[in-house]
Write a protein that holds these residues in place. Structure first.
Motif, short mmCIF file in Angstrom:
data_model
loop_
_atom_site.label_atom_id
_atom_site.label_comp_id
_atom_site.label_asym_id
_atom_site.label_seq_id
_atom_site.Cartn_x
_atom_site.Cartn_y
_atom_site.Cartn_z
N CYS A 368 0.94 -1.14 -0.41
CA CYS A 368 0.13 0.47 -0.06
C CYS A 368 0.77 1.31 -0.04
O CYS A 368 0.46 2.27 -1.31
N LYS A 371 2.27 2.57 -3.41
CA LYS A 371 1.60 3.78 -4.04
C LYS A 371 1.24 3.19 -5.57
O LYS A 371 1.49 4.02 -6.14
N GLU A 373 -0.26 1.13 -8.20
CA GLU A 373 -1.91 1.51 -8.48
C GLU A 373 -2.15 -0.53 -8.44
O GLU A 373 -3.50 -0.52 -7.75
N THR A 376 -1.32 -1.61 -5.03
CA THR A 376 -2.35 -1.32 -4.07
C THR A 376 -3.79 -1.87 -4.63
O THR A 376 -4.46 -2.01 -2.67
N LEU A 408 -2.79 6.89 1.72
CA LEU A 408 -3.34 6.52 0.88
C LEU A 408 -4.26 7.55 0.45
O LEU A 408 -4.94 7.01 -0.97
N ASP A 410 -4.62 10.58 -0.64
CA ASP A 410 -5.03 11.60 -1.42
C ASP A 410 -4.64 10.15 -3.30
O ASP A 410 -4.39 11.04 -3.87
N GLU A 411 -4.87 9.52 -3.21
CA GLU A 411 -4.49 9.02 -4.19
C GLU A 411 -5.53 9.08 -4.97
O GLU A 411 -6.51 9.06 -4.93
N GLN A 412 -5.24 8.94 -6.43
CA GLN A 412 -6.10 9.07 -7.19
C GLN A 412 -6.67 8.44 -8.69
O GLN A 412 -7.79 8.45 -8.40
N ASN A 413 -6.31 7.02 -8.26
CA ASN A 413 -7.06 5.82 -9.32
C ASN A 413 -8.31 5.79 -8.49
O ASN A 413 -8.61 5.63 -7.50
N VAL A 416 -8.57 2.28 -6.46
CA VAL A 416 -7.99 1.97 -5.46
C VAL A 416 -8.91 2.96 -4.51
O VAL A 416 -8.99 2.76 -3.61
N ARG A 417 -9.08 4.14 -4.91
CA ARG A 417 -10.53 5.07 -4.27
C ARG A 417 -11.35 4.11 -3.85
O ARG A 417 -12.36 3.98 -2.52
N LYS A 463 -5.76 9.39 -15.32
CA LYS A 463 -5.30 8.29 -15.18
C LYS A 463 -4.13 7.52 -16.10
O LYS A 463 -3.28 6.38 -16.24
#
Length: 1720
Positions: A368, A371, A373, A376, A408, A410-413, A416-417, A463
């Motif tokens: 994790c 990061k 993707e 994670t 995590l 602030d993860e953009q994918n 993953v969110r 992405k």
């Protein structure tokens, strides 16, 4: 040969051989039937079937085309063998056949190889060792069939693990030495075999754990095989080899020794992991094998784990990206495989976690933190899956997990969110969320609840960033398949779950969720947050002090004023998703303790009302103004809340909160407009002028006036402020106006861009105009006069004309309209004053509208222009309604510029409809303010109405509706002016406005009589108006009909209220007129209340009332103006006009002079010529007939004849488009019950002129216009047309004239049809056409429309049967319509049957055969007719013979009994007629006569009839067969008495044929046989036979059902009718050679079924061998698939029967079989 118990020899082996041969038949139906029979036979004598199959199999598939079928039958036979029949040598022979065939081809997985493998498996079920030894023979050395052998062993292991496992050593010992030489193409088969063998061993170990078959040798073999698969095959270049090897290795790891497994792990693990680089199907196989490997290495009971966690790291790292393969694309076709792979991966991680929980936990956390993707995403999914299952082992790791998850956030994918959001919910359920970290996780969920689709688009671009690994890039794309909508839904559901289901989360959520309401980024989540807050408040008992204390305890929370300001503005959209408005109102009720105390009760009363308004969103959408209404409710809610609070300090604080709200909304957000209004309402409640001044400055600076909604909200806000601070607002507006374009920046930009200057100026001027307008609207009425005068008196308004943008124009127009409405409102409040420069402002509006003097181009307006025009019309109405009055020039200018809007297209309806409504309101306003007296107003009314006539009579539906609506509204206003006084505002009755105007009127006309003040009745031109609007009462549009009726009511209501001339006679019956008007008003009331009432009834009542209400002069004007109304483009309206004319003429025609009649007739004839619709023309001619009947007949006829004469001379009337109108006039007169007498006399005289000399003088007298050389032919042609019209009209005089010679005319026409058809067949069609025309006219004359239809349908058909049927149809029609004429006609026709012309005799016979059925009361004539018909049954013409017979059968039932014997004699003779059509007629007639014939008439001939019918039952004609079967069934009613036994014998003879034809190719024959069997079955006196006739198989058309029925029937026959079996079989055997294949098949199956059930040794001795031989022969020689297939089924039936038991022990001569197999 096999011998049965009765000594019958049957070639059972030969039959089986033929069945086996049929397995290679070209027809699938035959192959299926043969296989089904062989499987049934194999259950009885498996050895015989096996011998025959083995014989044909010797030649292999090269000699036999369906080896798969043979092997399949053999496999079934082997399984059916009893232990006593098991012959190892024979089984070995079969095994050799199968293996020989398997090794004969290099192909793999063919159908015959699979069937051979099934045969070997079946042999192995009895002799496992024998089968395996046979297979083992082919192992040493190269063999092309070796893969098939190995596959067979695999199938055997799969099918019978218990027998295979003890022999696994021998299998492995032979397979292992050859593994090294197996080619790559065959390796998947061997690997799959090892997988099946290992599965069998594992299954055996599970079933018998104490008897393990694994000894040292087997383990050695397995270890060797394992090493080979691992080291060689698993590293093959062929992907299929690698996959199958890994799959086999996955099963073998559970059987090999731990030592070998541990040694193999360094190679095995990478080999499996290498497959993950392929597609997901391969990944699933690899994961299954990996799962087995992990179970064997980690969870073994015989020792510690063979892998430490460091060694498992590579496996775990490889598995993590696999988690995300297609688990989120449920529409994907591979979703099932992806889900299975996902579950297997989770099982793998669970296996690892059970052994190394802490190490796995740290591994997942580290992934994790990387990061990356895919890793994670996979780690989060695994954590989510394992957290509930390893919660105890991971209990102490909670802080680490929380910190890792926080990194995590602030993860953009999106993938993953999604995984992170789901993990957060799982963590919350296990109490991982505490303190500030818990709030951050809640904030994370809220943030994703607020995601929009635009956020998804932005993330998509982020992405698509390339990664270092192609595999990771591929997996990344798959994780990105998650959409924003799905992620948002997951977070919303998760947040609600935290709130509702986890009590421990309450202390984290409250009051933290209040903080989530204010930030702009969380706007999309407000609905969910409010719902969560409501749930929290509902589940816990808050008190006011506790709530306040909890909120005050945290400084980071928004204060109540900020919450209230935010929530009130967010109420804007009542249709927002997730019921945002309802959620906000609900949470306001719960949060009421946070606000001043006195607000709670008010909200408890008001908020439910607001929630009720928006509760039904579908109903809300039906109201186009719902948004405006809802915004007004919000503003009023705020105003009333502030009034209840009455806390100046709190209001100022709320104002400051509103000030901060501007940064939360973009300028194009509609919430900004509502924010302006709310802020304006708040400032209205503030008394501090300086505060107000500063805030309106702030509001103006924050507003983006280039956006129309924002601009409008600002203007309304300024107006709300102006209600309390008018001067302050006006000062601000003046300051804005003075500084337009004065800033340095604006002047600088204007040097380079005129467009910038113009757009900026448009926005500012539009905003200023609206702010001035709304300031005037909301400002107190007592103080606005001076402000408006000052505003209008300056040049400010003219400056606004320079705007160009449509929305800016709309804003300026709205402002002018608001100024005018302010003046009207002031007048309503008692402070009236005139609006200065009103006409100039009207001109301004027309200029802004884009329509000046040019009246063209109304139909191509754009949408924005339509909005502008609608607003402009409304503003014009407002300005027209205020003082001073319009001038003539201005009024005409406005009319010219606006009337063309009636022609606008109907779409878009939401824009055009309000525009039209505004136009109607404008016209009414103009009418109300026009003229000084009644006459001038009436002139103005007529002027406007005549201009609207273009739209009232338009062919376009919506234009008519608009025109009628405008006329009705104007008449309402005009009536109000004339009757109730005038009010510029539209008030009726007494009001302050009308009093003022009334004084003016009385001042101007106080010295004049009312006749001068009010218009006269004549000034309304009621005749012209009535004929314009009356047709609209019959319009296709219901709204137009209703409005038109109201228009007529208004016209006559006004006319009856106006002064009448002294000389008028109308006043003598004024009471009748008022009753008519009352009736008209009743009709209108009915139309308003009942939309389903018949329109024609309503129109009739309207016309009746109008007829009474019209004066004589108005009536004449109406009739003379009817031509245009009759030519109306709407057919129903034109019909209504015609109906009205007829009504007027009928009721008041006696008031018309000859001149009036002549002109009215000319108008109607003109309409007749110009009307193109045929129906309307006939209706118009009906009106002319009514005019002639009720006025001067002579005048009308003179006009018609004069016009007809001119047309005949001057025109080619045969080519006139739409037909000749005068011909239609002739039809109309002939159809008229009164006029037809006079008109027919005239036409008859003209027709008689040619043959009768005196006709010339009569012709000359009747025609005033003649031309020498032409008149004779023209009059003759007209007379023929008139005669045709007269006949078709059906007038009484014409019918009397024709009926005097009805019989002779009809008889001769009938005879001539025969002669004319002879001529027509030779190519001379004209005589036939002329005759048919005359006949058609005759039919129309006597009113027999059916006879006319018959002539039209079949009149010109030259085929023999067609025209004969035509005559029969005509005779039947005449007999029904005119029964009294039939006797005379028959008398003439009876004498005509002796004529020499054959076709005339046929015509006579055709008619007479039909007339005879209606001869019940003829007496002696009937005897004469029967005698003549019987004489002519020997006529040379077959047609005459069969028609005479048909006539005899149709003698009325009351007389037929007298002639039954005579008729039956004729039928009996004609059943042997040489002509098939006569025979068919005879059979059909026999069916008819038998329905009512007495026994004494039928019994003498019943046997003869039966014999002849049986002869016809085999006719090739299907209809003949069906009728013959049906007639035979009908004879069953007469087979009693002395002839009973003889007839019963006939039944038994025919019975087999009936059964056979139950499944005839023709459906009619099938039905006839079923009915006949039902009728004769009672004669058998067998209950069982009756029962089976009620089964489904008897009534079904499916062959399988028919065969079931035949078997049941055969059983009954064999048991209860053994003496008849011999006779039946003889008849059935004859049907073997029937011309129909299906009957052959039926005979085959029926005979076999009877023999299978019969116990009569005599019958069996005669027929069993014969039928058996026939079946065998037909199977070989028949060309029909249905015969061959039935033979196959029948053979199985015979061989299964109890009558052939001995063959079950027979086996064929092996030598003979060998010879035949060799020959084949």
């Amino acid at each position: 040969m096999a011998s049965s118990s009765s000594g019958i020899s049957i070639p059972a082996p030969e039959a089986v051989q033929v069945l086996v041969s049929s397995l290679a038949d070209e027809s699938p139906m035959v192959r299926e039937a043969s296989m089904a029979s062989l499987e049934e036979i194999a259950a009885l004598n498996p050895l015989l079937v096996l011998d025959c199959c083995s014989a044909v199999s010797r030649g292999g598939r090269r000699r036999f085309g369906n080896m798969a079928g043979v092997f399949q039958v053999m496999a079934f036979g082997v399984r059916a063998l009893d232990k006593k029949d098991l012959d190892p040598s024979f089984m070995a022979k079969l095994a050799k056949i199968a293996t020989a065939e398997m090794i004969s081809s290099k192909e793999l997985s063919t159908d015959w190889q699979r069937a051979a493998s099934w045969l070997l498996v079946s042999i192995g079920s009895h002799f496992a060792d024998l089968m395996m030894e046979e297979i083992f023979l082919h192992f040493p050395g190269p063999s092309s069939g070796l893969p098939a052998m190995v596959q067979t062993l695999a199938d055997f292991a799969f099918a019978d693990a218990l027998q295979f496992t003890p022999r696994v050593k021998s299998v492995l010992s032979r397979v292992l030495p050859i593994l090294g030489n197996v080619r790559d193409i065959h390796r998947p088969i061997f690997a799959n075999a090892f997988k099946c063998w290992c599965q069998a061993v594992l299954q055996y170990n599970m079933d018998f754990p104490s008897h393990s078959p694994l000894d040292g040798d087997i383990m050695s073999f397995l270890n060797s095989a394992f090493e080979l698969l691992l080291r060689v095959w698993a590293s093959s270049r062929d992907l299929k080899v690698r996959i199958s090897s890994v799959e086999a290795l996955g099963q073998m790891v559970g059987l090999i020794t731990r030592t070998q497994l541990k040694a193999a792990l360094p190679r095995l693990v990478p080999t499996i992991l290498e497959l993950y680089k392929k597609d997901q199907d391969i990944a699933f196989v690899a994961t299954c094998s990996l799962h087995n490997l992990l179970n064997a290495t980690l969870l073994s009971e015989s020792g510690p784990p063979l892998l430490d966690f460091e060694e498992l790291t590579v496996i775990s790292s490889t598995l993590l990206p696999v988690v995300c393969i297609n688990i989120d694309s449920k529409e994907n076709s591979n979703y099932s495989v992806g889900l299975k792979t996902y579950n297997e991966v989770q099982h793998c991680f669970l296996t690892v976690g059970l052994v190394y929980p802490e190490d796995l936990f740290m591994f997942l956390l580290n992934k994790c933190r990387l990061k990356e993707e895919p890793l994670t995403f996979g780690a989060l999914c695994v954590l989510k899956h394992l957290l509930p299952r390893l919660s105890e082992a991971w209990h102490n790791k909670r802080p680490l997990l929380v910190e890792a998850v926080k990194l995590l956030l602030d993860e953009q994918n999106l993938g993953v969110r999604k995984a992170l959001s789901e993990l957060i919910v799982v963590m919350a359920s296990h109490c991982y969320l505490v303190g500030p970290s818990g709030e951050s996780f809640v904030e994370y969920l809220v943030r994703h609840c607020a995601l929009t689709d635009q956020d998804g688009s932005d993330l998509q671009s982020l992405k698509e960033v390339s990664t270092s690994s192609k595999a990771h890039k591929r997996l990344e794309v798959k994780t990105g398949a998650i959409c924003v909508t799905e992620l948002r839904a997951i977070c919303e559901k998760g947040l609600l779950l935290l709130t509702i289901t986890i009590p421990e989360m309450e202390h984290i959520l409250w009051p933290f969720l209040l903080k989530m309401i204010i930030p702009r980024v969380y706007t999309g989540a407000v609905a969910t947050v409010c719902r969560c807050i409501s749930e929290l408040c509902r589940h816990r008992s808050f008190n006011s002090s506790a709530m306040l204390n909890e909120c005050k305890a945290r400084a980071d929370l928004p204060n109540p004023e900020e919450l209230f300001a935010r929530l009130v503005v967010l109420l804007h959209d009542p249709l927002a998703k997730d019921q945002l408005a309802t959620q906000i109102l609900t949470v306001l009720c719960y949060l009421a303790p946070l606000f001043p105390k006195n607000i709670n009760l008010f909200w408890q009363d008001e908020i439910p009302k607001m929630k009720a308004y928006i509760s039904d969103t579908e109903d809300l959408k039906q109201d186009p103004s719902y948004q405006e209404t809802w915004d007004d409710m919000i503003v009023n809610f705020l105003a009333e809340s502030l009034d209840v609070i009455q806390d100046a300090v709190w209001v100022i604080s709320l104002g400051n909160a509103f000030t901060k709200q501007y940064e939360l909304y973009t300028s194009d957000d509609e919430h900004s407009a509502l924010l302006h209004r709310c802020f304006g309402m708040l400032l209205q409640k503030v008394n501090d002028r300086a505060y107000v001044c500063s805030k309106i400055d702030w509001m103006y600076k924050q507003a983006n006036i280039s956006i129309p909604t924002n601009r409008l909200g600002l203007a309304k806000a300024m107006g709300l402020v102006a209600a309390s601070h008018l001067d302050t607002v006006l000062d601000k507006l003046k300051d804005i106006l003075d500084n337009v374009g004065q800033s340095i920046f604006q002047r600088f930009l204007s040097l380079f861009s005129d467009s910038f200057k113009r757009e900026e100026s448009d926005d500012i001027h539009a905003a200023l105009a609206l702010m001035y307008g709304y300031a005037a609207k909301y400002a107190p009425s007592t103080v606005i006069e001076g402000r408006i005068d000052a505003l209008v008196g300056t040049n400010m308004v003219s400056q606004l004309l320079h705007v160009r943008h449509p929305t800016a124009k709309q804003a300026v127009i709205t402002a002018i309209d608001l100024l005018g409405r302010a003046v009207i409102n002031a007048a309503e409040n008692g402070a009236s004053f005139p609006l200065k420069r009103r006409d100039i402002m009207l001109d301004y509006i027309l200029t802004l509208m884009g329509r000046d003097d040019n009246n063209e181009g109304f139909a191509d307006s754009t949408l924005e222009l339509l909005h502008t025009q609608a607003l402009a019309l409304s503003a014009c109405t407002t300005l027209v309604s205020v003082e001073p009055k319009l001038t003539i020039e201005t009024r005409n200018h406005v009319l010219k510029a606006t009337l063309g809007f009636f022609a606008l297209p109907n779409d878009p309806a939401d824009v055009v409809n309000p525009l039209i409504d505004n136009l109607v309101m404008l016209l009414c306003a103009i009418l109300l303010t026009s003229g000084e007296d009644g006459r001038s107003r009436a002139e103005q009314l007529l002027h406007i109405l005549r201009q609207i006539d273009l739209y009232v009579s338009s062919p376009v539906d919506y234009q008519r509706r608009r025109g009628c609506l405008a006329v009705n509204e104007m008449l309402l206003k005009f009536r109000m002016v004339c009757i109730s006084g005038y009010c510029a505002l539209g008030c009726q009755g007494s009001c302050t406005h009308s009093k003022q105007i009334d004084r003016t009127l009385h001042g101007n006309f106080s010295n004049l009589p009312s006749a001068y003040v009010l218009p006269s009745r004549g000034a309304l031109c009621l005749g012209d108006r009535v004929i314009m609007y009356l047709p609209r009462c019959a319009d296709t549009n219901s709204d137009v009909r209703k409005i038109s009726a109201q228009i007529l009511d208004q016209l006559f209501s006004v006319s009856l209220s106006l002064p009448r001339p002294a000389a008028s006679s109308f006043g003598t019956d004024i009471e009748l007129a008022y009753r008519a008007l009352s009736s008209l008003e009743d009709v209108i009331a009915i139309l308003r209340s009942d939309a389903s009432i018949d329109p024609s009834e309503v129109f009739n009542r309207i016309v009746s009332s109008v007829c009474i209400l019209l004066t004589k002069d108005e009536l004449v004007a109406t009739l003379q103006g009817c031509s245009a109304a009759i030519c109306d483009k709407i057919k129903q309206s034109a019909e209504g006009a015609i109906q009205a004319v007829i009504e007027f003429v009928t009721k008041r025609g006696n008031e018309l002079t000859e001149t009036d009649v002549s002109r009215s007739a000319q108008a109607l004839l003109s309409a007749t010529i110009h009307v193109t619709d045929k129906h309307l023309r006939l209706e118009t001619l009906g009106a002319i007939s009514s005019l002639a009947e009720n006025t001067s007949t002579k005048v009308v006829f003179n006009e018609v004849l004069a016009l007809a004469g001119r047309d005949i001379i001057m025109k080619d009337i045969s080519r006139l488009r739409g037909g000749w109108p005068m011909q239609d006039a002739f039809y109309a007169f002939s159809q008229h019950t009164v006029l037809s007498f006079v008109f027919l006399e005239h036409v008859i005289c003209v027709l008689k002129q040619t043959p009768v000399p005196k006709g010339d003088s009569e012709k000359a007298e009747n025609s005033s216009e003649s031309v020498d050389g032409q008149i004779d032919s023209n009059i003759l042609q007209a007379a023929m047309i008139a005669l045709t019209a007269f006949f078709r009209g059906g007038g009484k005089v014409g019918k009397k004239a024709v009926e005097q010679n009805y019989a002779s005319v009809l008889a001769e026409l009938t005879l001539q049809l025969g002669s004319c058809h002879i001529l027509a067949s030779s190519g001379q069609q004209d005589p036939l056409r002329a005759l048919l025309t005359a006949f058609q006219a005759f039919c129309d004359c006597v009113g027999d429309l059916e006879m006319g239809k018959i002539l039209t349908r079949d009149g010109e058909q030259n085929e023999n049967e067609r025209w004969i049927n035509l005559l029969g149809d005509l005779a039947g029609c005449i007999s029904i319509k005119r029964p009294k004429e039939v006797q005379s006609i028959c008398l003439l026709l009876t004498k005509s049957l002796d004529r020499h012309q054959k076709y005339q005799r046929e015509a006579t016979a055709a008619a007479l055969s039909e007339f005879v059925r209606y001869s019940g009361g003829f007496g002696s004539l009937l005897e004469e007719m029967v005698e003549v018909l019987c004489q002519h049954v020997s006529d040379e013409s077959p047609t005459v013979r069969r028609l005479c017979l048909r006539g005899l059968v149709q003698i009325p039932s009351i007389h037929i009994l007298r002639y039954t014997a005579q008729v039956l004699g004729v039928i009996l003779a004609l059943l042997d007629d040489s002509d098939e059509s006569v025979q068919l007629t005879a059979v059909s007639c026999l069916l008819t006569i038998l329905e009512s014939a007495p026994n004494d008439a039928v019994e003498p001939v019943v046997i003869n009839l039966s014999v002849r019918l049986r002869n016809l039952q085999v006719c090739m004609n299907a209809k003949m067969r069906a009728n013959a079967f049906a007639a035979f069934g009908a004879l069953s009613n007469y087979g009693v008495g002395v002839h009973r036994e003889a007839f019963l014998e006939q039944i038994h003879v025919a019975f087999p044929r009936l059964v056979l034809h139950l499944h005839d190719d023709d459906i009619g024959v099938r039905k006839a046989c079923r009915n006949t069997l039902k009728r004769i079955v009672h004669l058998f006196e067998l209950e069982g036979l009756c029962a089976i006739l009620n089964t489904h198989g008897f009534n079904s058309d499916h062959r399988s059902d028919y065969e079931n029925f035949v078997r049941d029937l055969s059983k009954q026959v064999a048991q209860h009718l053994p003496s008849r079996v011999d006779t039946y079989m003889a008849s059935i055997v004859q049907a073997f050679d029937a011309p129909w294949p299906v009957i052959q098949a039926n005979a085959i199956y029926l005979s076999s079924s009877i023999l299978s059930f019969s116990a009569d040794q005599h019958v069996l001795a005669i027929y069993y061998t014969q039928v058996f031989g026939v079946l065998v022969g037909k199977m070989s020689r028949s060309s029909d698939a249905v015969v061959r297939a039935t033979c196959s089924s029948a053979l199985g039936l015979l061989l299964k029967s109890i009558n052939s038991l001995s063959w079950r022990a027979d086996r064929p001569d092996r030598a003979e079989l060998s010879l035949r197999g060799h020959d084949s």
